[in-house]
Write a protein that holds these residues in place. Sequence first.
Motif, short mmCIF file in Angstrom:
data_model
loop_
_atom_site.label_atom_id
_atom_site.label_comp_id
_atom_site.label_asym_id
_atom_site.label_seq_id
_atom_site.Cartn_x
_atom_site.Cartn_y
_atom_site.Cartn_z
N ARG A 116 81.40 3.27 34.89
CA ARG A 116 81.89 3.43 33.52
C ARG A 116 83.36 3.77 33.54
NH1 ARG A 116 76.74 5.34 34.03
NH2 ARG A 116 75.23 4.81 32.40
N LEU A 117 84.09 3.16 32.61
CA LEU A 117 85.53 3.38 32.45
C LEU A 117 85.83 3.62 30.98
CD1 LEU A 117 87.00 0.41 34.51
CD2 LEU A 117 87.35 2.81 35.05
N TYR A 118 86.85 4.44 30.72
CA TYR A 118 87.31 4.69 29.35
C TYR A 118 88.80 4.41 29.31
CZ TYR A 118 82.72 6.76 28.95
OH TYR A 118 81.36 6.95 28.96
N VAL A 119 89.17 3.34 28.59
CA VAL A 119 90.54 2.82 28.61
C VAL A 119 91.11 2.88 27.20
CG1 VAL A 119 91.96 0.80 29.08
CG2 VAL A 119 90.03 1.34 30.57
N HIS A 120 92.36 3.36 27.09
CA HIS A 120 93.03 3.47 25.79
C HIS A 120 93.81 2.20 25.47
CE1 HIS A 120 95.31 5.45 22.51
NE2 HIS A 120 96.29 4.69 22.95
N LEU A 121 93.69 1.75 24.23
CA LEU A 121 94.52 0.66 23.71
C LEU A 121 95.20 1.15 22.43
CD1 LEU A 121 92.12 -2.43 24.03
CD2 LEU A 121 94.02 -1.82 25.55
N ASP A 122 96.49 0.82 22.31
CA ASP A 122 97.18 1.21 21.09
C ASP A 122 96.72 0.40 19.89
OD1 ASP A 122 98.70 3.25 22.20
OD2 ASP A 122 100.29 1.89 22.84
N GLU A 123 96.30 -0.83 20.12
CA GLU A 123 95.82 -1.70 19.06
C GLU A 123 94.75 -2.63 19.62
OE1 GLU A 123 96.55 -1.39 15.97
OE2 GLU A 123 98.28 -0.03 16.14
N PRO A 124 93.83 -3.12 18.78
CA PRO A 124 92.88 -4.16 19.25
C PRO A 124 93.65 -5.40 19.68
CG PRO A 124 92.18 -3.24 17.14
CD PRO A 124 93.57 -2.74 17.38
N THR A 125 93.22 -6.03 20.76
CA THR A 125 93.93 -7.19 21.27
C THR A 125 93.03 -8.00 22.19
OG1 THR A 125 95.93 -7.88 22.47
CG2 THR A 125 94.82 -5.91 23.27
N ASN A 126 93.33 -9.28 22.33
CA ASN A 126 92.68 -10.08 23.36
C ASN A 126 93.09 -9.53 24.73
OD1 ASN A 126 91.51 -11.88 21.51
ND2 ASN A 126 93.34 -13.16 21.49
N LEU A 127 92.13 -9.41 25.63
CA LEU A 127 92.41 -8.86 26.95
C LEU A 127 91.88 -9.78 28.04
CD1 LEU A 127 91.52 -5.03 26.81
CD2 LEU A 127 93.79 -6.03 27.08
N GLN A 128 92.67 -9.89 29.10
CA GLN A 128 92.21 -10.50 30.34
C GLN A 128 92.01 -9.37 31.35
OE1 GLN A 128 91.55 -13.82 30.32
NE2 GLN A 128 92.19 -13.63 28.18
N VAL A 129 90.87 -9.36 31.99
CA VAL A 129 90.54 -8.29 32.94
C VAL A 129 90.41 -8.89 34.33
CG1 VAL A 129 88.92 -6.46 33.54
CG2 VAL A 129 89.33 -7.03 31.13
#
Length: 770
Positions: A116-129
């Motif tokens: 499990r990971l908890y990652v902060h984003l300033d705004e919703p966005t398309n992401l490549q992981v």
Amino acid sequence: MKRAWSSRLAWWIACAAICGAVACGDDDGASGGEGSGGENGAGGSAANAGGGLENHELHYDLHAQAHLAEVEHQGLFVDFGTPAQAKYTVGDWNSGWGSRGSEGDLTFANVGRRARLYVHLDEPTNLQVKLHLRPKGTRAVTPYVNNTQHQSIFFEGESWQDVTFSIPATDTRRGENYILLTFGGVTNVGGEEVSVQLASARFVPGDSIPDVEPPSWGTYAANVSLGGASKPAVVYATPHAFTWYAEIPEGGKLAFGAGQEGQAGGTGRVYVTAEGGERQKVWEGALTNAWSGQTVDLSSYAGKIVQIRFEAEGGQGRAAWAEPRIMRRRAEVADVGQARNVVVVLVDTLRASKLKTWNPQSRVRTPAVDALASEGVVFERGNSTENWTKPAVAAVLTGLHPMDHGARTQSAVLSDRALMVSEHFKSNGFKTAMLCANGYVSDRFGFDQGWDRYVNYIRENQNSDSSNVFEQAGAWVTENKDDRFFLYVHTIDPHVPYDPGDEFLSMYDSRSDYEGPVRPRMTGELLVQAKANPPQVTFNASDMRRLEALHDGEISQHDHHFARFIQTLKDQGLYENTAIVFVADHGEEFREHGSFGHGHSVYEELLHVPLIVRAPGVSARRVSTRVSTIDVPATIVELAGLPAMPNTFSRSLVPLMAGGTRSGPEVAMAEFLDERRVIYAGQYKFFVRGNLTASMFDLGTDPGEQNQLEVSAHPIAARYLRTLQGQFLGASNRSQWLSAEQAGSARLDAGEVQMDGELQQQLRELGYLN
């Protein structure tokens, strides 16, 4: 190439001392920023407006906490197997992460069936992981993002490889994003069940992943030389961002140096975003081949939790930020006199809201406590480390958190390797005594260490009422008044069974015709029945009136006898030169959250406890800083003028008592067995359950915790709490928990005791062992 972080340890130790310096840049941080002005008059003018750092001192060294920064270069980079991991993984607590390892320059973490990971984003966005991993016991990974399942990805062989997948913006959100990675199988690796070894994760906004060298731990912290001056800095190729979270002190300033190696010409920007506010640009300037020292005024953010983001773009060399740190206005502090003697009075089962000092609307009469509060330092936001006696008291007497001292369960025994504060006082020439009325704080559970006189009234079948305990306490101080002494008095009146004298019960319920089920000597068993699921007994309004009146009467009765003890100290000429700590181990619930008693939740009725310190030379004041009962050992040791106890989490309250502040984040931690982990910061409270679901409350507006906050609606505060909690839980030595690397360990292995019938009956009469 990703470097093994251990190779950087010597550099970190060396630069830690350097970062304490006030100056930042050759001009002592006073020069203005270069380039265009920012928003709200920020930019060069903001840096000038920040002024110099005269009358300021170090509050929070961001550079020394580089492992707590979120690091971005063409996306966020999460580096596993390093000190930078814990802030994303709840400190590896119950989140599927195993041991860490390395192969050459590559570091990694072993993963079980789930991670499990908890990652902060300033705004919703398309992401490549992109995950860099090596399969061990599985052939595929199935990702979930904010509980939405994504397509499984199959691995190619068993070597190190990159695995990529896309996350649409509709599956992301502003603030915290929950990433769950599930695997199909495990294999045994060194006695550990492992599905994969995970080295890193990249989260890149957009539709593609650039082929760039990621900012691995150890690559972005270095001594950087510009214009002939070498400074410790965070540094990386542009574009990049380093982001920290912090609570800003009164008169706070942000100090840093900015510059760029090679063919400079880039632009640096610093943004501050307060919880609930909009992002503000507080500095912008051109990056040159010489350090530009900057000071930004943060006083408008005082008392707020903020995100501080350093961004750089352009130019042909690495951009660097030297010695970023938060400074605070140097307070005028009073001299604190040395106490000849120390008395700690711990009242079992007393929540802060029962006392007028914390709750002016309380009906409970405690003139002796009120008088002590009027002469001492009242800590308005003091919290216990646990919701029941044994682990909470062990923390008060050792300065270790329950997960470290180990005395957390009913049968657990405090290790004889634990250094109790009594042993510390005794080794420094003090007479010591424990007079205790709780059977869990007894010899059977390891608490008889370091006392010249030790009495447990429950174990010895003596009268445990406060009248007797305080009478014996008065006799002992009278007998030992010619020596320096440390006395620990543990009373239990407000604990079940609630059985005050008639004169104290009648203060709150004078009815003579009550015929309900609530009877004084039966209250312990009644609360057990009321807490059962389903309840075996229910209380109507009349019953609740009697139940609370009995408890409140016990508090007032206790205060009556406490007053007599205080008078003994005065009559013997001991009061003025004795430091007195008044504290509780935990509180008591009366159906505020659907239950009764204690030992079952981490709500404030159980964790918010009174804490008063009266000491020679200390003026009366109220302190709103968040503190913990675990701070008691360090405080009384300093008040007595003794050397500090080694290897504890305890932080002295003396700077706050003198009108000053303490450096670093002011947070308090609590727990409940293996089921809850709690962190307090500012007005916020955040706790994680064993299944990793979380709750968050704003205690400033909701002190009764009736309105749970949406974590995603408070992204800055949530990330700050999550980051510090992860660092704390993941620390190998919590006495050094903020450091990137902790030496040794303060964690002890508790023993176990077989409880005979007599001990079980003694504890059962206190409402335990059900």
